[in-house]
Scaffold this active site. Sequence first.
Site, PDB file in Angstrom:
ATOM      1  N   GLY A   1       0.842  -1.198  -0.161  1.00  0.00           N
ATOM      2  CA  GLY A   1       0.007  -0.047  -0.005  1.00  0.00           C
ATOM      3  C   GLY A   1       0.993   1.341  -0.012  1.00  0.00           C
ATOM      4  CD  GLU A   2       2.354   6.445   0.836  1.00  0.00           C
ATOM      5  OE1 GLU A   2       3.548   6.586   0.692  1.00  0.00           O
ATOM      6  OE2 GLU A   2       1.699   6.836   1.726  1.00  0.00           O
ATOM      7  CB  SER A   3       4.936   3.341   4.397  1.00  0.00           C
ATOM      8  OG  SER A   3       5.696   4.227   3.866  1.00  0.00           O
TER       9      SER A   3
ATOM     10  CB  CYS B   1       5.452  -3.515  -0.715  1.00  0.00           C
ATOM     11  SG  CYS B   1       5.611  -2.098  -1.914  1.00  0.00           S
TER      12      CYS B   1
ATOM     13  NE  ARG C   1       7.082   6.470   2.075  1.00  0.00           N
ATOM     14  CZ  ARG C   1       6.722   7.747   1.265  1.00  0.00           C
ATOM     15  NH1 ARG C   1       7.811   8.695   1.260  1.00  0.00           N
ATOM     16  NH2 ARG C   1       5.402   8.001   1.141  1.00  0.00           N
TER      17      ARG C   1
ATOM     18  CB  ILE D   1       4.317  -2.501  -7.206  1.00  0.00           C
ATOM     19  CG1 ILE D   1       3.747  -3.418  -7.882  1.00  0.00           C
ATOM     20  CG2 ILE D   1       3.287  -1.152  -7.454  1.00  0.00           C
ATOM     21  CD1 ILE D   1       2.422  -4.164  -7.985  1.00  0.00           C
ATOM     22  NE  ARG D   2       4.799   4.904  -5.046  1.00  0.00           N
ATOM     23  CZ  ARG D   2       4.008   5.576  -4.286  1.00  0.00           C
ATOM     24  NH1 ARG D   2       2.832   5.485  -4.303  1.00  0.00           N
ATOM     25  NH2 ARG D   2       4.586   6.391  -3.335  1.00  0.00           N
TER      26      ARG D   2
ATOM     27  CG  HIS E   1       3.121  -6.467  -4.001  1.00  0.00           C
ATOM     28  ND1 HIS E   1       2.250  -5.770  -3.001  1.00  0.00           N
ATOM     29  CD2 HIS E   1       4.133  -5.340  -4.292  1.00  0.00           C
ATOM     30  CE1 HIS E   1       2.488  -4.755  -2.884  1.00  0.00           C
ATOM     31  NE2 HIS E   1       3.549  -4.376  -3.833  1.00  0.00           N
TER      32      HIS E   1
ATOM     33  CD  GLU F   1       0.226  -9.005  -2.407  1.00  0.00           C
ATOM     34  OE1 GLU F   1       0.117  -7.881  -2.670  1.00  0.00           O
ATOM     35  OE2 GLU F   1       1.485  -9.673  -1.949  1.00  0.00           O
TER      36      GLU F   1
END
Length: 206
Positions: free
Chosen positions: A50-52, A82, A111, A140-141, A181, A183
């Site tokens: 997600g976005e930390s 991630c 990050r 991803i990022r 990731h 998953e």
Amino acid sequence: MTAEPTIGVLALQGDVREHLRALAGTGVRTAAVRRPAELEAVDALVIPGGESTTMWKLATAFELMEPLRKRVEAGMPAYGTCAGMIMLADRITGGVEGQQTIGGIDMTVRRNAFGRQVDSFEAEVPLTGMGDTPYHAVFIRAPWVESVGADVEVLGRAETGPNVGRIVAVRQGRLMATSFHPELTGDFRVHHYFADLVRRAMDQED
């Protein structure tokens, strides 16, 4: 025979459904975790991508940050992917001012180290303890691990591209984290590895 553990997925953002599906394939019981009472009901936790910074703010808003820290400090197994890797790091670089983590793994994580969303990529990563075939990892990022303490085992490093040698998978005791990731693939070796880690932790407590 010991009952199968219940592994929760922190359901504030990210690939919650995908993690629940992957974990179910390992034979464990699963649960979505959004509140402190739901956290108390699980034996272990997956912290998805997600976005930390958003995850930290949501966990604070849902009054989960301190309960998460206390469970991890008390020995609850946890696996971060991630942004989840960032959340389990004792130290981060490239974060926003005041950004907090749950902590638990003696590592420094950068990050967005691999670049922006447009720089997302896939790569083959050999993983210690997860078979001889390299893992097809989706980044991803993604963050990477800049440094680790003496008690942290490096499970995987990038082997190709300009970032060769960068640490992308780690474990410290009952805690583990990956930059990628798992998953999002059909290969659930990482989830099986974590489920077995949780089972061993429960056996030690019996």
